[in-house]
Motif scaffolding. Structure first.
Motif, PDB file in Angstrom:
ATOM      1  N   VAL A  30       3.807  19.327  52.594  1.00 41.14           N
ATOM      2  CA  VAL A  30       3.716  18.248  51.554  1.00 41.14           C
ATOM      3  C   VAL A  30       4.630  18.279  50.413  1.00 41.14           C
ATOM      4  CG1 VAL A  30       1.981  17.176  49.985  1.00 41.14           C
ATOM      5  CG2 VAL A  30       1.441  17.678  52.260  1.00 41.14           C
TER       6      VAL A  30
ATOM      7  N   TRP B  49       1.220  23.149  63.658  1.00 40.43           N
ATOM      8  CA  TRP B  49       2.132  23.413  62.598  1.00 40.43           C
ATOM      9  C   TRP B  49       3.797  23.702  63.049  1.00 40.43           C
ATOM     10  CZ3 TRP B  49      -0.083  23.506  57.955  1.00 40.43           C
ATOM     11  CH2 TRP B  49      -1.452  23.697  57.722  1.00 40.43           C
TER      12      TRP B  49
ATOM     13  N   LEU C 296       4.123  13.298  62.841  1.00 36.04           N
ATOM     14  CA  LEU C 296       4.124  13.922  61.458  1.00 36.04           C
ATOM     15  C   LEU C 296       2.643  13.766  60.801  1.00 36.04           C
ATOM     16  CD1 LEU C 296       5.627  15.390  59.098  1.00 36.04           C
ATOM     17  CD2 LEU C 296       6.138  13.391  58.151  1.00 36.04           C
ATOM     18  N   GLN C 297       1.990  14.766  60.533  1.00 36.10           N
ATOM     19  CA  GLN C 297       0.558  14.517  60.189  1.00 36.10           C
ATOM     20  C   GLN C 297       0.231  14.902  58.675  1.00 36.10           C
ATOM     21  OE1 GLN C 297      -1.209  12.898  61.860  1.00 36.10           O
ATOM     22  NE2 GLN C 297      -1.815  13.806  64.101  1.00 36.10           N
ATOM     23  N   LEU C 298      -0.762  15.289  58.235  1.00 38.67           N
ATOM     24  CA  LEU C 298      -0.838  15.498  56.739  1.00 38.67           C
ATOM     25  C   LEU C 298      -0.115  16.569  56.322  1.00 38.67           C
ATOM     26  CD1 LEU C 298      -4.709  15.097  55.849  1.00 38.67           C
ATOM     27  CD2 LEU C 298      -2.930  13.550  55.367  1.00 38.67           C
ATOM     28  N   HIS C 299      -0.326  17.933  57.047  1.00 39.86           N
ATOM     29  CA  HIS C 299       0.409  18.988  56.266  1.00 39.86           C
ATOM     30  C   HIS C 299       1.514  19.411  57.081  1.00 39.86           C
ATOM     31  CE1 HIS C 299      -3.591  19.498  54.709  1.00 39.86           C
ATOM     32  NE2 HIS C 299      -4.150  19.505  55.876  1.00 39.86           N
ATOM     33  N   ALA C 300       1.730  18.873  58.163  1.00 33.96           N
ATOM     34  CA  ALA C 300       3.131  19.529  58.928  1.00 33.96           C
ATOM     35  C   ALA C 300       3.157  18.555  60.148  1.00 33.96           C
ATOM     36  CB  ALA C 300       2.813  20.741  59.596  1.00 33.96           C
ATOM     37  N   TYR C 301       4.128  18.657  60.838  1.00 32.85           N
ATOM     38  CA  TYR C 301       4.390  18.032  62.333  1.00 32.85           C
ATOM     39  C   TYR C 301       3.279  18.487  63.176  1.00 32.85           C
ATOM     40  CZ  TYR C 301       9.046  16.668  60.828  1.00 32.85           C
ATOM     41  OH  TYR C 301      10.120  16.134  60.130  1.00 32.85           O
TER      42      TYR C 301
ATOM     43  N   ARG D 156      -8.183  12.738  49.994  1.00 30.36           N
ATOM     44  CA  ARG D 156      -7.127  13.023  50.995  1.00 30.36           C
ATOM     45  C   ARG D 156      -5.897  13.559  50.536  1.00 30.36           C
ATOM     46  NH1 ARG D 156      -2.328  10.168  53.021  1.00 30.36           N
ATOM     47  NH2 ARG D 156      -2.290  10.064  55.339  1.00 30.36           N
TER      48      ARG D 156
ATOM     49  N   GLU E  49      10.321  21.288  57.547  1.00 30.39           N
ATOM     50  CA  GLU E  49       8.955  21.753  57.637  1.00 30.39           C
ATOM     51  C   GLU E  49       7.815  21.193  58.100  1.00 30.39           C
ATOM     52  OE1 GLU E  49      10.804  22.472  54.969  1.00 30.39           O
ATOM     53  OE2 GLU E  49      11.996  24.319  55.472  1.00 30.39           O
ATOM     54  N   GLY E  50       7.776  19.911  57.376  1.00 29.98           N
ATOM     55  CA  GLY E  50       6.542  18.976  57.350  1.00 29.98           C
ATOM     56  C   GLY E  50       5.933  19.032  56.123  1.00 29.98           C
TER      57      GLY E  50
ATOM     58  N   ASN F 213       6.552  14.368  52.949  1.00 29.33           N
ATOM     59  CA  ASN F 213       6.590  15.531  53.688  1.00 29.33           C
ATOM     60  C   ASN F 213       8.171  16.022  53.930  1.00 29.33           C
ATOM     61  OD1 ASN F 213       4.241  13.887  54.616  1.00 29.33           O
ATOM     62  ND2 ASN F 213       3.766  15.869  55.112  1.00 29.33           N
TER      63      ASN F 213
ATOM     64  N   PRO G 132      -5.845  22.347  55.423  1.00 29.17           N
ATOM     65  CA  PRO G 132      -7.124  22.191  56.108  1.00 29.17           C
ATOM     66  C   PRO G 132      -8.503  23.002  55.669  1.00 29.17           C
ATOM     67  CG  PRO G 132      -5.809  23.337  57.364  1.00 29.17           C
ATOM     68  CD  PRO G 132      -4.994  23.194  56.412  1.00 29.17           C
TER      69      PRO G 132
ATOM     70  N   ASP H  62      -8.820  17.092  58.153  1.00 33.11           N
ATOM     71  CA  ASP H  62      -8.275  18.189  57.913  1.00 33.11           C
ATOM     72  C   ASP H  62      -6.878  18.400  58.608  1.00 33.11           C
ATOM     73  OD1 ASP H  62     -10.025  19.706  56.555  1.00 33.11           O
ATOM     74  OD2 ASP H  62     -11.449  19.574  58.518  1.00 33.11           O
ATOM     75  N   TYR H  63      -6.402  17.392  59.442  1.00 30.04           N
ATOM     76  CA  TYR H  63      -4.986  17.254  59.839  1.00 30.04           C
ATOM     77  C   TYR H  63      -4.457  16.032  60.039  1.00 30.04           C
ATOM     78  CZ  TYR H  63      -6.160  22.275  60.976  1.00 30.04           C
ATOM     79  OH  TYR H  63      -6.433  23.279  60.808  1.00 30.04           O
TER      80      TYR H  63
ATOM     81  N   ALA I 193      -3.388  12.338  59.965  1.00 24.98           N
ATOM     82  CA  ALA I 193      -2.632  11.396  58.929  1.00 24.98           C
ATOM     83  C   ALA I 193      -3.621   9.988  58.983  1.00 24.98           C
ATOM     84  CB  ALA I 193      -1.274  11.028  59.126  1.00 24.98           C
ATOM     85  N   LEU I 194      -4.129   9.667  59.968  1.00 23.97           N
ATOM     86  CA  LEU I 194      -4.768   8.407  60.119  1.00 23.97           C
ATOM     87  C   LEU I 194      -6.176   8.456  59.641  1.00 23.97           C
ATOM     88  CD1 LEU I 194      -3.698   7.163  63.574  1.00 23.97           C
ATOM     89  CD2 LEU I 194      -2.932   6.573  61.515  1.00 23.97           C
TER      90      LEU I 194
END
Lengths: 99, 557
Positions: free
Chosen positions: A20, B95, B47-52, A80, A17-18, A13, A88, B416-417, B419-420
């Motif tokens: 991907v 986000w 910090l998750q899948l797509h963003a903080y 994933r 911005e985080g 990441n 999402p 969808d969001y 990370a776990l």
């Protein structure tokens, strides 16, 4: 017998911005999986992960993710990574909206 | 409602300044991620899948309208125009950008809010009954006690590196609307022989190993609360397992050692600690209590309500499902559903938050609550104001009449969001809600709680759902296990697994088969799903879920 090595990309990441991101052949980061460097050799993949992880000022949490190399570029093999590549499913946010 | 003291304000400003400098040092390269991660987590930044993701605490689920407006402002200025309310009475922004987080924290500080201890192995946000101070059945408002616990636990030097995270929930009535039996410590205000005190439960929790909390003190005198809580957590800090993350929660410590041993050790520690508490805590509690004084309720006719109830079937349906009994005659507790069919459970747009803020200010004595069921509560609304309130809620899709019904689903953010996560939960909730809305069966089905978690950690409380759904990754494919008969109330029960799971495509059909079996087998419309399940057991539902298997059995017999 050890399991055969499957193709991979280095993903992480972005620090600020985080987002991907994926590691490219010229040691930069791209938002698009299709631009990523596909690693087909295990020893090479390990080295590239080390290279990528050194860029602490740009990224967080680099790891190797499985991909399926196709003529259009690498595609995720696990759902994933598909979500990470797309965004999402409840809102049109993230990469699906931005790329 | 509690107003920050000078100490609170100064403490928060200092913490925010520290974090601002830490973010700067991470960006300029002075801190590695390994060094920075524990610091950001202490301030609620994941910090998750797509963003903080920034998790902001809403202590005991209580907000003033100014705070709700600020949450809306943050959603609009630094996020994507919405926020997600969680099962622990927090709000999550999905986000935020790293550079903006210090500004967000300062904006929160302006309205006496923060994200401290919303992560990490510390004592997390203290939650409470969302009907606190309004419920007809309570001994007293549990929020002053929750605030006292918040102050005691915030930055408590002994409890910054516990074996694992630690969660308190507080209620003031026999009816458990805060799932205290699934918390590390549950506190219930009770009265015995005219004296106030607390029933203390310990070692509850969901997740990988669900456990119902056990009573460690049936009646703890009022003045002993903090030393006793400190003794429980202190005992856990030493005894809790640090060798295995999955065995590190206090539920395992209590389970492995037995409640008697745990109690013995706690009592011994309590004897040491008690003399150190010289009554300052009780002085603080009484000053906190003064700030939670009940609002000035008015005595007015309810004719407007009665007329609307008679004339307007839409209003009537909403009033029948979304209102709860208030302790004061002429008032009602209003639940605003954040579960409009097809929407994401617990999400509110900035516009909706601002409307809720305005309505809370106008009609509910500036008092707004977030429930662990991911809805919003206006606790003190005079019945004569309900028709106008309902009309206003309708303008922004906030008047869904489904509280406690099949579409009032708890769902964690899922794959969808998060990370776990191992599977999605939000789209499953959306599809189930839409299915039963389309079938127009929702009101006929009656009270039913579906709870969905996208991984074994059970943020979606699936173990205590009447119908629980757990999303897993089975060989690279989403798979959903069903549990039945769970209950998160004072009769807390862990649901039982039905059998093999279902694919993402099959899960809504599977739920419909369960519901059709219930409708077929219930004695009458008065028998709820949970009552029918308790009477019948799992068999008729399993037969509906796995028809091939049932036939196979019949053939074999």
């Amino acid at each position: 017998m050890p399991r055969p090595f499957t193709p991979k990309v280095v993903t992480a990441n972005a620090l600020l911005e985080g987002d991907v991101v994926y590691f490219t052949t010229d040691n930069t980061w791209t938002r698009e999986l299709t631009q990523a460097e596909v690693l087909t050799d295990e020893a090479d993949a390990d080295l590239r992960l080390i290279d990528a992880s050194r860029q602490q000022d740009q990224i967080v949490g680099a790891y190797l993710a499985d991909v399926d190399p196709t003529p259009e570029g690498p595609k995720p093999t696990h759902f994933r990574e598909e979500f990470r590549r797309t965004g999402p499913s409840n809102y049109f946010h993230g990469k699906q909206a931005e790329l | 409602m509690y107003k920050y003291s000078e100490f609170d304000t100064a403490f928060l400003a200092e913490r925010n300044a520290q974090f601002r400098a830490q973010v700067e040092r991470r960006i300029d390269g002075s801190l590695t991620e390994d060094e920075f991660k524990p610091l950001r987590l202490m301030n609620g930044l994941y910090l998750q899948l797509h963003a903080y993701m920034l998790r902001v605490a809403i202590p005991y689920g209580t907000l003033r309208s100014a705070q709700m407006r600020q949450l809306a402002m943050i959603a609009e200025k630094w996020d994507k125009g919405y926020g997600h309310f969680t099962t622990r009475q927090n709000i999550q922004y999905n986000w935020p950008k790293l550079r903006d987080v210090p500004d967000i924290l300062d904006a929160l500080g302006e309205v006496e809010m923060h994200a401290i201890q919303t992560s990490g192995n510390t004592i997390r946000n203290v939650t409470a009954d969302h009907f606190a101070g309004a419920a007809a059945d309570e001994v007293d408002d549990p929020r002053p006690v929750a605030e006292l616990l918040r102050q005691w636990s915030t930055d408590h030097p002994e409890f910054q590196f516990l074996p694992r995270k630690f969660k308190f929930a507080v209620i003031g009535s026999e009816a458990d609307r805060a799932v205290i039996r699934a918390h590390d410590i549950g506190v219930q205000l009770v009265e015995q022989d005219g004296k106030r005190g607390y029933r203390i439960l310990v070692g509850g929790g969901l997740g990988r190993t669900p456990m119902i909390g056990k009573v460690i003190r049936d009646f703890l005198p009022e003045e002993d609360l903090l030393p006793y809580a400190e003794a429980i957590v202190s005992t856990y800090n030493i005894l809790g397992r640090r060798d295995n993350k999955y065995k590190a929660r206090i539920k395992i410590t209590v389970h492995e050692n037995g409640i008697d041993t745990y109690k013995e050790l706690t009592e011994a520690r309590f004897a040491e600690l008690k003399p150190q508490f010289e009554g300052v805590d009780q002085e603080m509690l009484s000053s906190i209590r003064a700030q939670f004084a009940a609002p000035a309720f008015r005595n007015a006719p309810t004719d407007d309500f009665d007329a609307a109830y008679k004339a307007d079937p839409v209003f009537r349906a909403w009033a029948d499902t979304n209102l709860a009994a208030h302790k004061v005659e002429g008032y009602a507790i209003v639940s605003i559903s954040l579960k409009k069919h097809g929407e994401t459970p617990g999400d509110a747009t900035a516009e909706q938050m601002r409307l809720i803020a305005d309505l809370g200010e106008q009609y509910s004595h500036d008092d707004i609550r977030i429930s662990h069921e991911q809805n919003v509560i206006l606790p003190h609304v005079h019945k004569s104001d309900l028709p106008a309130l309902h009309a206003a809620l309708k303008t922004l899709g906030l008047a869904t009449a489904n509280i406690g019904l099949i579409s009032d689903i708890i769902a964690c953010p899922g794959m969808d969001y998060c990370a776990l996560a191992t599977a999605r939960s939000i789209p499953v909730a959306q599809e189930i809600a839409q299915r039963f809305d389309a079938l127009k069966m929702e009101h006929d089905i009656g009270p039913l709680k579906i709870k969905i978690s996208g991984c074994i950690n059970a943020c979606g409380h699936h173990h205590v759902g009447h119908i629980g759904i757990l999303g897993l990754d089975r060989a690279g494919v989403e798979n959903y296990q069903i549990t039945l008969g769970g209950d998160g109330t004072e009769e807390a029960t862990i649901g039982q697994r039905t059998g093999p799971g279902f694919s993402y495509e099959e899960i809504t059909d599977a739920i419909e088969r369960i519901i059709r079996a219930y409708l077929e087998h219930r004695t009458d419309a008065q028998e709820t799903f949970l009552e029918a399940y308790r009477r019948l057991g799992a068999d008729p539902f399993k037969a509906a879920l796995y028809p091939d298997k049932a036939e196979g059995k019949a053939n074999a017999a």
